[in-house]
Design a protein around this motif. Structure first.
Motif: not given
Length: 220
Positions: A12-35
């Motif tokens: 995934r890191c190779e496929k997308y630009p850095p800002d997109s990778v950070v946005e994706q992982i932060n989206t997942i980590f936010e919902l994981i943390t809240k849950t």
């Protein structure tokens, strides 16, 4: 104890630009943390695309059930997140989970002159981490130990996967795949699970030809 990891994150890191990778992982980590917080757990740390969390309480069964509830809700929320994002709809994120229960050491680790973190260590922490990585080898989304299953058996549906001996340990541990909450399996899942358990029992007894035939019936 819970360890999570994003499947194929390097690709995934190779496929997308850095800002997109950070946005994706932060989206997942936010919902994981809240849950996790919703179910009275604590996030210990993030390690790249991995997350480590723990539940501590006097009632071990209660803590284990909260762990299971959190994982099931995380799975549902990630499925929802994959439908809401244009990128994730085309390329959904999948998570692997490793779950374990047992006595751990809660302590400060680090350098008194630089940085100290409050964290958990011990054999059961190591086992949880290794179950997450082992789930990849078995081609399943999650693995939980017999110790967690003993505490939550009345609440969940599982599939026994194997007895494994992790590195550094001599006693094998029975591990299970988490399927659903108790009583929530579909008729198809029940049928497949019954055939799987029958074939696995034959395999465990060394009756490989009949076990192979049973698995053939599943596929064909």
């Amino acid at each position: 104890l819970l360890f999570t990891d994003i499947v194929n994150f390097t690709a995934r890191c190779e496929k997308y630009p850095p800002d997109s990778v950070v946005e994706q992982i932060n989206t997942i980590f936010e919902l994981i943390t809240k849950t996790i917080h919703k179910h009275d757990g604590d996030v210990d740390k993030f390690m790249g695309d991995a997350c480590m969390a723990y539940w501590i309480g006097d009632e071990h069964a209660s803590s284990a059930i909260k762990l299971i509830d959190a994982v099931q809700e995380i799975r549902d929320k990630i499925a929802e997140a994959n439908l809401k994002s244009e990128i994730l709809t085309e390329d959904p994120i999948r998570i692997r989970y490793g779950m374990n229960s047992g006595e751990i050491i809660l302590c400060d680790i680090g350098s008194s002159e630089a940085r100290i973190d409050l964290t958990v260590i011990g054999d059961h922490v190591n086992l949880a981490a290794r179950l997450e990585s082992a789930s990849k080898q078995y081609g399943v989304e999650s693995l939980l130990s017999e110790y967690t299953y003993e505490l939550t058996a009345s609440e969940i549906e599982v599939r026994e996967i194997d007895r494994i001996k992790v590195y550094g340990k001599n006693i094998p541990v029975v591990v299970y795949e988490l399927l659903s909450k108790k009583g929530m399996l579909t008729d198809t899942q029940k049928e497949l699970l019954g055939i799987y358990n029958f074939a696995k029992d034959l395999y465990s007894k060394g009756n490989f030809s009949d076990s192979s035939s049973s698995l053939y019936n599943i596929l064909f």
